[in-house]
Write a protein that holds these residues in place. Structure first.
Motif, PDB file in Angstrom:
ATOM      1  N   ARG A 121      -3.250  11.996  14.486  1.00  0.00           N
ATOM      2  CA  ARG A 121      -3.553  13.421  14.271  1.00  0.00           C
ATOM      3  C   ARG A 121      -4.355  13.631  12.999  1.00  0.00           C
ATOM      4  N   PHE A 122      -4.188  12.732  12.051  1.00  0.00           N
ATOM      5  CA  PHE A 122      -4.870  12.860  10.765  1.00  0.00           C
ATOM      6  C   PHE A 122      -6.335  12.442  10.864  1.00  0.00           C
ATOM      7  N   GLY A 123      -6.618  11.439  11.681  1.00  0.00           N
ATOM      8  CA  GLY A 123      -8.000  11.016  11.890  1.00  0.00           C
ATOM      9  C   GLY A 123      -8.467   9.857  11.032  1.00  0.00           C
ATOM     10  N   ARG A 124      -7.682   9.470  10.046  1.00  0.00           N
ATOM     11  CA  ARG A 124      -7.967   8.296   9.209  1.00  0.00           C
ATOM     12  C   ARG A 124      -6.654   7.864   8.574  1.00  0.00           C
ATOM     13  N   ASP A 125      -6.663   6.746   7.879  1.00  0.00           N
ATOM     14  CA  ASP A 125      -5.436   6.200   7.309  1.00  0.00           C
ATOM     15  C   ASP A 125      -4.951   7.095   6.164  1.00  0.00           C
ATOM     16  N   LYS A 126      -3.899   7.871   6.418  1.00  0.00           N
ATOM     17  CA  LYS A 126      -3.447   8.819   5.400  1.00  0.00           C
ATOM     18  C   LYS A 126      -2.816   8.127   4.198  1.00  0.00           C
ATOM     19  N   ALA A 127      -2.384   6.888   4.328  1.00  0.00           N
ATOM     20  CA  ALA A 127      -1.841   6.173   3.173  1.00  0.00           C
ATOM     21  C   ALA A 127      -2.910   5.924   2.115  1.00  0.00           C
ATOM     22  N   LEU A 128      -4.171   5.936   2.529  1.00  0.00           N
ATOM     23  CA  LEU A 128      -5.269   5.622   1.608  1.00  0.00           C
ATOM     24  C   LEU A 128      -6.021   6.838   1.090  1.00  0.00           C
ATOM     25  N   VAL A 129      -5.773   8.030   1.637  1.00  0.00           N
ATOM     26  CA  VAL A 129      -6.496   9.200   1.125  1.00  0.00           C
ATOM     27  C   VAL A 129      -6.035   9.500  -0.300  1.00  0.00           C
ATOM     28  N   LYS A 130      -6.948  10.017  -1.092  1.00  0.00           N
ATOM     29  CA  LYS A 130      -6.616  10.305  -2.488  1.00  0.00           C
ATOM     30  C   LYS A 130      -5.971  11.675  -2.620  1.00  0.00           C
ATOM     31  N   MET A 185      -2.542   8.012  -1.557  1.00  0.00           N
ATOM     32  CA  MET A 185      -1.228   8.559  -1.238  1.00  0.00           C
ATOM     33  C   MET A 185      -0.135   7.493  -1.317  1.00  0.00           C
ATOM     34  N   LEU A 186      -0.402   6.301  -0.811  1.00  0.00           N
ATOM     35  CA  LEU A 186       0.602   5.238  -0.850  1.00  0.00           C
ATOM     36  C   LEU A 186       0.956   4.855  -2.285  1.00  0.00           C
ATOM     37  N   LYS A 187      -0.029   4.799  -3.161  1.00  0.00           N
ATOM     38  CA  LYS A 187       0.243   4.486  -4.580  1.00  0.00           C
ATOM     39  C   LYS A 187       1.112   5.578  -5.199  1.00  0.00           C
ATOM     40  N   LYS A 231      -2.515  -5.171   5.419  1.00  0.00           N
ATOM     41  CA  LYS A 231      -3.203  -3.887   5.340  1.00  0.00           C
ATOM     42  C   LYS A 231      -3.134  -3.248   3.951  1.00  0.00           C
ATOM     43  N   TYR A 232      -2.011  -3.401   3.271  1.00  0.00           N
ATOM     44  CA  TYR A 232      -1.834  -2.743   1.967  1.00  0.00           C
ATOM     45  C   TYR A 232      -1.500  -3.740   0.857  1.00  0.00           C
ATOM     46  N   ASP A 233      -1.965  -4.971   0.992  1.00  0.00           N
ATOM     47  CA  ASP A 233      -1.671  -5.999  -0.008  1.00  0.00           C
ATOM     48  C   ASP A 233      -2.100  -5.601  -1.415  1.00  0.00           C
ATOM     49  N   ALA A 234      -3.168  -4.826  -1.530  1.00  0.00           N
ATOM     50  CA  ALA A 234      -3.697  -4.438  -2.837  1.00  0.00           C
ATOM     51  C   ALA A 234      -2.699  -3.620  -3.659  1.00  0.00           C
ATOM     52  N   PHE A 235      -1.659  -3.085  -3.017  1.00  0.00           N
ATOM     53  CA  PHE A 235      -0.695  -2.256  -3.739  1.00  0.00           C
ATOM     54  C   PHE A 235       0.417  -3.073  -4.393  1.00  0.00           C
ATOM     55  N   GLY A 236       0.452  -4.384  -4.152  1.00  0.00           N
ATOM     56  CA  GLY A 236       1.397  -5.251  -4.838  1.00  0.00           C
ATOM     57  C   GLY A 236       2.855  -5.083  -4.422  1.00  0.00           C
ATOM     58  N   VAL A 237       3.086  -4.604  -3.217  1.00  0.00           N
ATOM     59  CA  VAL A 237       4.444  -4.434  -2.702  1.00  0.00           C
ATOM     60  C   VAL A 237       4.569  -5.279  -1.444  1.00  0.00           C
ATOM     61  N   GLU A 238       5.714  -5.947  -1.293  1.00  0.00           N
ATOM     62  CA  GLU A 238       5.923  -6.784  -0.119  1.00  0.00           C
ATOM     63  C   GLU A 238       5.816  -5.955   1.165  1.00  0.00           C
ATOM     64  N   ILE A 239       5.119  -6.504   2.144  1.00  0.00           N
ATOM     65  CA  ILE A 239       4.944  -5.849   3.442  1.00  0.00           C
ATOM     66  C   ILE A 239       5.920  -6.481   4.439  1.00  0.00           C
ATOM     67  N   ILE A 251      14.543   5.328   2.937  1.00  0.00           N
ATOM     68  CA  ILE A 251      13.403   5.130   3.836  1.00  0.00           C
ATOM     69  C   ILE A 251      12.599   6.423   3.893  1.00  0.00           C
ATOM     70  N   LEU A 252      11.306   6.285   3.571  1.00  0.00           N
ATOM     71  CA  LEU A 252      10.407   7.436   3.476  1.00  0.00           C
ATOM     72  C   LEU A 252       9.136   7.195   4.263  1.00  0.00           C
ATOM     73  N   SER A 253       8.559   8.271   4.760  1.00  0.00           N
ATOM     74  CA  SER A 253       7.195   8.156   5.284  1.00  0.00           C
ATOM     75  C   SER A 253       6.259   8.214   4.083  1.00  0.00           C
ATOM     76  N   CYS A 254       5.049   7.714   4.263  1.00  0.00           N
ATOM     77  CA  CYS A 254       4.129   7.596   3.122  1.00  0.00           C
ATOM     78  C   CYS A 254       3.289   8.844   2.901  1.00  0.00           C
TER      79      CYS A 254
END
Length: 197
Positions: A8-17, A23-25, A46-54, A87-90
């Motif tokens: 519904r968002f149209g792009r990866d919402k974890a990465l929008v600023k 948002m994920l940071k 997908k989100y390795d750059a954030f330094g958190v275990e996936i 547990i949270l959504s991002c």
């Protein structure tokens, strides 16, 4: 959790600023204010750059309940399994560490298997504390075709926090706001820009 398709968002919402950072940071920083250990349920790499275990979502494309079960089963396999899991959504740009700390404090005193708020918009199961031992019952429901998070919660002992619990953490009425659409994102971005001026 950052494993959704953002359809519904149209792009990866974890990465929008939002507020000058992805948002994920932003979510990682809020969560780190209340806990030392954190993992992200998502596609590996997908989100390795954030330094958190996936942790790979065992049921990609099956909705957030699969991600919750994935997280709980991962916690159960750890060398020292936690009793509770936040547990949270991002996609919740207005969550605060103060609310998450309160939620965690309520959970550790609870006899329930899941503790979550019921906001003015309805139940908020993607901002909840879940007992690790809830995984087995949720998995059984999932295997029988349960996909909606609230239907999964109906299989468990739940404690619902009402407005008397969360209102003091939400004077602006935005604590549980999530970004499901591009319009939601634009609204959140405008609010945060105005607040930073």
């Amino acid at each position: 959790m950052a494993g959704g398709g953002s359809t519904r968002f149209g792009r990866d919402k974890a990465l929008v600023k939002v507020g000058g950072m992805p948002m994920l940071k932003r979510m990682i920083e809020v969560v780190r204010s209340v806990t030392r250990q954190m993992k992200i349920v998502a596609t590996p790499g997908k989100y390795d750059a954030f330094g958190v275990e996936i942790v790979e979502d065992r049921w990609p494309g099956e909705g957030p309940l699969g991600g919750i079960i994935t997280a709980l089963e991962d916690a159960a396999r750890s060398t020292a399994p936690p009793e509770w899991n936040l547990i949270l959504s991002c996609d919740m740009p207005f969550l605060t560490g103060e609310w998450l700390a309160f939620l965690g404090e309520r959970a550790v005193k609870s006899k329930a298997q899941v503790v979550f708020a019921h906001s003015a918009s309805g139940p908020e199961p993607l901002c909840a504390c879940w007992r690790t031992d809830a995984a087995a019952e949720l998995r059984r429901g999932f295997e029988r075709g349960v996909r909606k998070v609230m239907e999964g919660i109906a299989l468990l002992r739940a404690e619902v926090l009402d407005e008397t619990d969360w209102r003091r953490f939400d004077s602006s009425g935005r604590l549980f706001w999530n970004m499901n659409t591009a319009a939601d994102y634009e609204g959140a971005r405008r609010v945060l820009e105005a607040e930073s001026e």
